[in-house]
Design an enzyme around this catalytic site. Structure first.
Site, PDB file in Angstrom:
ATOM      1  NE  ARG A 195     -10.462 -10.031  -1.239  1.00 13.46           N
ATOM      2  CZ  ARG A 195     -10.950  -9.194  -2.091  1.00 13.46           C
ATOM      3  NH1 ARG A 195     -11.364  -9.685  -3.545  1.00 13.46           N
ATOM      4  NH2 ARG A 195     -11.014  -8.005  -2.055  1.00 13.46           N
TER       5      ARG A 195
ATOM      6  CE  LYS B  54      -3.866  -1.781   2.676  1.00 12.82           C
ATOM      7  NZ  LYS B  54      -4.502  -1.667   1.365  1.00 12.82           N
TER       8      LYS B  54
HETATM    9  N1  BES Z   1      -8.215  -3.668   4.547  1.00 11.38           N
HETATM   10  C1  BES Z   1      -8.390  -3.597   3.360  1.00 11.38           C
HETATM   11  C2  BES Z   1      -9.709  -2.558   2.720  1.00 11.38           C
HETATM   12  C3  BES Z   1      -9.893  -1.060   3.937  1.00 11.38           C
HETATM   13  C4  BES Z   1      -9.257  -0.489   3.191  1.00 11.38           C
HETATM   14  C5  BES Z   1     -10.359  -1.034   5.231  1.00 11.38           C
HETATM   15  C6  BES Z   1      -9.554   0.968   3.758  1.00 11.38           C
HETATM   16  C7  BES Z   1     -10.178   0.129   5.902  1.00 11.38           C
HETATM   17  C8  BES Z   1      -9.826   1.387   4.995  1.00 11.38           C
HETATM   18  C9  BES Z   1      -8.039  -4.756   2.329  1.00 11.38           C
HETATM   19  O1  BES Z   1      -7.313  -5.573   2.462  1.00 11.38           O
HETATM   20  C10 BES Z   1      -7.846  -4.107   0.706  1.00 11.38           C
HETATM   21  O2  BES Z   1      -6.290  -4.034   0.635  1.00 11.38           O
HETATM   22  N2  BES Z   1      -8.710  -4.505  -0.226  1.00 11.38           N
HETATM   23  C11 BES Z   1      -7.959  -4.138  -1.069  1.00 11.38           C
HETATM   24  C12 BES Z   1      -8.443  -4.964  -2.681  1.00 11.38           C
HETATM   25  C13 BES Z   1      -8.316  -4.933  -3.548  1.00 11.38           C
HETATM   26  C14 BES Z   1      -7.124  -5.479  -3.885  1.00 11.38           C
HETATM   27  C15 BES Z   1      -9.051  -5.585  -4.462  1.00 11.38           C
HETATM   28  C16 BES Z   1      -8.945  -2.260  -1.854  1.00 11.38           C
HETATM   29  O3  BES Z   1     -10.027  -2.417  -1.094  1.00 11.38           O
HETATM   30  O4  BES Z   1      -8.110  -1.656  -2.108  1.00 11.38           O
HETATM   31 MN    MN Z   2      -5.520  -5.547   2.143  1.00  9.71          MN
END
Ligand code: BES
Ligand code: MN
Ligand code: ZN
Length: 498
Positions: free
Chosen positions: A349, A275
């Site tokens: 997931r 990230k």
């Molecule tokens: N933990 C994140 C989702 C999230 C984002 C929770 C912001 C709280 C605040 C999750 O694991 C994630 O990174 N999801 C990705 C999925 C994508 C790679 C398909 C996302 O939402 O960008």
């Molecule tokens: Mn994630």
């Protein structure tokens, strides 16, 4: 904060508060105060902007005609719309005001208002609202000025129905205890809460009669949990699978009408699909689903709910490392299904997949509700006040929606379907862990659905937007919300308890 209930007598000193319905002339205790104050309250209501609207608070310091130090009027909104949430919000607004003013003790006089709730419940919910607002995670503040601390330590609630109010409040207080435990877990930084230390915190529930089982890495490997382990392998912290069981319907009864499953990613860097730096610290609360499951189990056990419940948390840390899983890796889940890991940041997931399989194989629950801070996309769709709901069962979905509405934790159902499911088909494995750009929250839910067995009613709550609040709300101070605890406690009470 201590809460007590007594007969509604106007105190002769200290701080006194009264709830004021919108656009109504003073009656009851407020009329008595108005008289002592020579009509000042009636004039305030007709000539100032204070109308008793929801959220309005008006303080008189050293009010003329009364011997109390402060009189605080708290707007309740329209009397005919005043239900549990309105009384809670008013209690919360009062608590925030008193803390801001540095008041340590106060009396709240509750005359019955409107007909939605009986007098005892009105007082109990006002008290619960005050209690919910008086949360602050301050264990790491060592140099704090007095003004910033919570000052309120005692609230006396005056009501004719004080005995009934005290017993109604006693139930609510158990739920507040669960909410606070969840807020603590979610607020903790990731150097303090990681899979093993999370489990240690959850062990506190044993004294309430909750049974705790924990699988370590080796035990998960034995059971073939390749999806969860793939996420965990980049971290120096060992993963854990925490399972809590509460058998309130009878010891030895192995019938589980419901299992709750929580995403417990104690820190989510994204892994190799790392990230950006901005706001990455937020990912300490990527265990909000697991935190809610623990708080919920505590609430149910503390009030000895007559129901059997399983609560399971998949606890990992998602880190980049020489040993981390790579985009393109294929893992085999406990269900036997294979997954191509396109994006290591879609890790929640993967963790949930194996927890869902383990819970179904071990406990055969008839329903499953999972909670997960799963997708950023759910915030794009619903913002930060409503969680996404996905379900294969209309009855479960409707019951959860109603429970959420009743406690102020709203859910909104989004669709599932074959077209969405096809978006996660892989060229080389049974599925991939992400779809394309569109419908990100739905494809995440479709992924989970592939791990739900025939005949099991399932609902997935995407709480990425609701787990953390950027601003103070009436009964939720800025920070960890514990979204899901009250909602699911309510759902269990209304639908599953014997
Ligand atoms: N933990 C994140 C989702 C999230 C984002 C929770 C912001 C709280 C605040 C999750 O694991 C994630 O990174 N999801 C990705 C999925 C994508 C790679 C398909 C996302 O939402 O960008
Ligand atoms: Mn994630
Ligand atoms: Zn995550």
């Amino acid at each position: 904060m201590r809460i007590s209930f007594a007969a509604p007598e106007l105190p002769t000193d200290g701080v006194v508060a009264v709830l004021v319905p919108e656009d109504a002339s003073p009656t009851g205790v407020l009329a008595r105060i108005d008289e002592a104050m020579e009509g000042a309250i009636a004039r305030l209501l007709s000539e100032s902007r204070f109308k008793g609207k929801k959220g309005q608070v008006k303080e008189f310091f050293a009010p003329r005609g009364l011997s109390v130090d402060r009189l605080v009027l708290v707007g309740l909104g329209k009397a005919d719309k005043a239900g549990a949430l309105e009384f809670e919000a008013a209690g919360g607004a009062l608590a925030a005001h008193l803390n801001g003013a540095g008041v340590s003790e106060a009396s709240l006089l509750c005359d019955p208002i409107g007909t939605q709730l009986d007098a005892a419940k009105q007082a109990a919910h006002a008290a619960a609202g005050a209690r919910l607002r008086c949360y602050r995670f301050d264990k790491y503040r060592t140099k704090e000025e007095e003004e910033k601390k919570l000052s309120l330590t005692a609230l006396r609630v005056g009501t004719e129905a004080h005995e009934a109010a005290a017993s109604a409040y006693a139930e609510l207080e158990q739920v507040v205890g669960g909410v606070f435990l969840t807020r603590d877990l979610v607020s903790e930084p990731a150097n303090v809460i990681y899979p093993e230390s999370f489990v240690e915190r959850a062990r506190a529930l044993e004294k309430l009669g909750v049974k705790i089982e924990v699988l370590d890495e080796a035990q998960m490997r034995e059971r073939g949990m390749g999806a969860l382990l793939g996420v965990a392998q980049g971290s120096a912290r060992e993963p854990r699978l925490l399972v809590m069981t509460w058998n309130g319907a009878g010891e030895g009864d192995r019938d589980y009408p419901v299992a709750f499953v929580g995403k417990g990613v104690c820190f989510d860097t994204g892994g190799i699909s790392i990230k950006p730096a901005a706001n990455m610290e937020d990912m300490k609360w990527d265990m909000g689903g697991a935190g809610a499951v623990v708080g919920l189990m505590q609430a149910l056990a503390a009030r000895k709910a007559k129901v059997n419940v399983v609560g399971a948390c998949g606890l990992v840390e998602n880190m980049p490392d020489g040993n981390a899983q790579r985009p393109g890796d294929v893992v085999t889940s406990m269900s036997g299904q294979t997954i191509e890991v396109i994006n290591t940041d879609a890790e929640g997931r993967l963790v949930l997949a194996d927890v869902l399989t383990y819970v179904q194989q071990t406990y055969k629950p008839s329903r499953i509700v999972d909670l997960a801070t799963l997708t950023g996309a759910i915030m794009i769709a619903l913002g930060k006040q409503t969680a996404g709901l996905f379900s294969n069962d209309d009855e479960l979905s409707d019951a959860l929606t109603a429970a959420g509405k009743a406690v102020g934790e709203p859910l909104w159902r989004l669709p599932l379907g074959e077209d969405y499911d096809r978006m996660i088909d892989s060229d080389i494995a049974d599925m991939k862990n992400v779809g394309q750009r569109w419908a990100g929250s739905i494809t995440a839910a479709q992924f989970l659905k592939r791990f739900i067995e025939e005949g099991v009613a399932w609902a997935h709550l995407d709480i990425a937007g609701t787990t953390w609040s950027d601003k103070d709300q009436p009964t939720v101070p800025k920070g960890a919300t514990a979204f899901g605890v009250r909602l699911l406690e309510r759902y269990v009470a209304e639908h599953l308890e014997k």
